[in-house]
Design an enzyme around this catalytic site. Structure first.
Site, short mmCIF file in Angstrom:
data_model
loop_
_atom_site.label_atom_id
_atom_site.label_comp_id
_atom_site.label_asym_id
_atom_site.label_seq_id
_atom_site.Cartn_x
_atom_site.Cartn_y
_atom_site.Cartn_z
N ILE A 1 0.51 -1.29 -0.13
CA ILE A 1 -0.33 0.13 0.07
C ILE A 1 0.86 1.24 -0.10
CG2 ILE A 1 -1.69 1.14 1.25
CD1 ILE A 1 -2.68 -0.81 -0.25
N LYS B 1 -15.24 0.20 7.93
CA LYS B 1 -14.73 -1.21 7.24
C LYS B 1 -14.34 -1.47 8.47
CE LYS B 1 -10.12 -0.99 5.18
NZ LYS B 1 -8.35 -0.60 4.39
N SER C 1 -6.75 -10.75 4.80
CA SER C 1 -5.50 -9.61 4.52
C SER C 1 -4.49 -11.12 6.04
CB SER C 1 -5.45 -8.94 5.32
OG SER C 1 -5.94 -8.19 6.20
#
Length: 324
Positions: free
Chosen positions: A11, A204, A273
């Site tokens: 990222i 999220k 993840s």
């Protein structure tokens, strides 16, 4: 602008590469084979059938980067506290720090007002390392949506997504957050500025608090986890507890819980993840994603028995595997 990426992996490297391609003065801070490859060949980004290469400064020494306008921290949450004191050489009086880190942020109670103003969170900032060495006044919140992976040192694949939602802890649309948003947009990314960044974080986190540890425990992909009645019920129980904590903190979820779970199921045979980290033998972000929600529950007197149980089981599994 001078922008340093502390943690130029998937990222962080993605953000740095797009910003560098747009002409910003970027420094990538990384280590090991990935750093060596970037120094020698630049950073390659693959997306769809296309690719591009950038050659910004790359180093493992923050001091060599000099004073920055923005420092983007893109590390696993548990990796930041031990490194927080290494950031000082990049800080000038106006340097802003963009926390592109998953989970409950250590600065959560900065700028909220009320009885919990300035409260520290031991689960994500043990010893107040980030609070002391970075300082909450520097922070710009960032919710990360893109998926990316390093396919080999110096080469990363931009899998999907292009949105990085930004927001000041105080809720203001400051000059600095607006300036950073415009830089990301000019680089070809989406960067909306929200006046309530915590709500976006909770949306999220709401899924992650349940889906991540449950997939790590079971080995199931999201579609199986969310459609099998037993595991769906456990996920829903954890999410109801998390929603109660969020509500007690003044956050109302903008999505119905059943729709949220159905949305995760629709992603298909995806490994979270945390499951990927387990399979690859990497440390997991358990405290920031799960433990911190339980800590917030204790602060606002909301019981979290399902979260506590899954947290304990996942932590034991991680400890046996040497991943915490």
């Amino acid at each position: 602008m001078k922008i340093a990426i502390y943690g130029a992996g998937a990222i962080g490297g993605l953000m740095g590469a797009y910003l560098a391609r747009a002409g910003e003065e970027v420094t990538l801070i990384a280590r090991g084979a990935h750093l060596a490859a970037m120094k020698q060949n630049g950073l390659v980004v693959q997306h769809g059938g296309d690719s591009f290469t950038v050659r910004p400064q790359a180093t493992d020494d923050p001091a060599s980067a000099g004073i920055q306008d923005f420092v983007i921290i893109a590390l696993k949450a548990q990796s930041v506290p031990p490194l927080a004191d290494k950031l000082a050489p990049m800080f000038g009086p106006d340097t802003a720090v963009v926390m592109a880190v998953n989970g409950v942020p250590w600065w959560y109670f900065h700028g909220v007002g009320g009885a919990l103003e300035g409260r520290r969170l031991a689960s994500v900032d043990p010893g107040d390392a980030q609070w002391r060495h970075i300082g909450p006044e520097r922070i710009i919140g960032c919710v990360v949506y893109p998926a990316a992976e390093i396919v080999e040192p110096g080469i990363l694949k931009h899998v999907e997504g292009d949105r990085f939602t930004l927001g000041e802890p105080t809720g203001e649309k400051s000059d600095r957050v607006t300036k950073f948003s415009r830089a990301l947009i000019a680089a070809g990314l989406k960067a909306p500025v929200r006046t309530d960044i915590r709500t976006e974080m909770w949306v999220k986190l709401w899924g992650n608090v349940a889906f991540n540890p449950l997939t790590a425990l079971t080995g199931a992909t999201l579609d199986r986890l969310c459609t099998e009645p037993g595991t769906r019920a456990v996920a829903k129980a954890m999410m109801l507890e998390a929603e109660a904590v969020a509500n007690a903190l003044g956050v109302k979820m903008p999505v119905d819980i059943e729709r949220r779970i159905d949305g995760a199921a629709a992603i298909g045979a995806h490994k979270t993840s945390m499951l990927q980290d387990f399979e690859r033998g990497r440390p997991i972000e358990l405290d920031a994603i799960v433990g911190a929600v339980a800590e917030l529950g204790r602060l606002v007197s909301v019981p979290t028995p399902a979260i506590d149980m899954i947290y304990a089981l996942t932590r034991q599994k991680a400890a046996v595997a040497g991943l915490v």
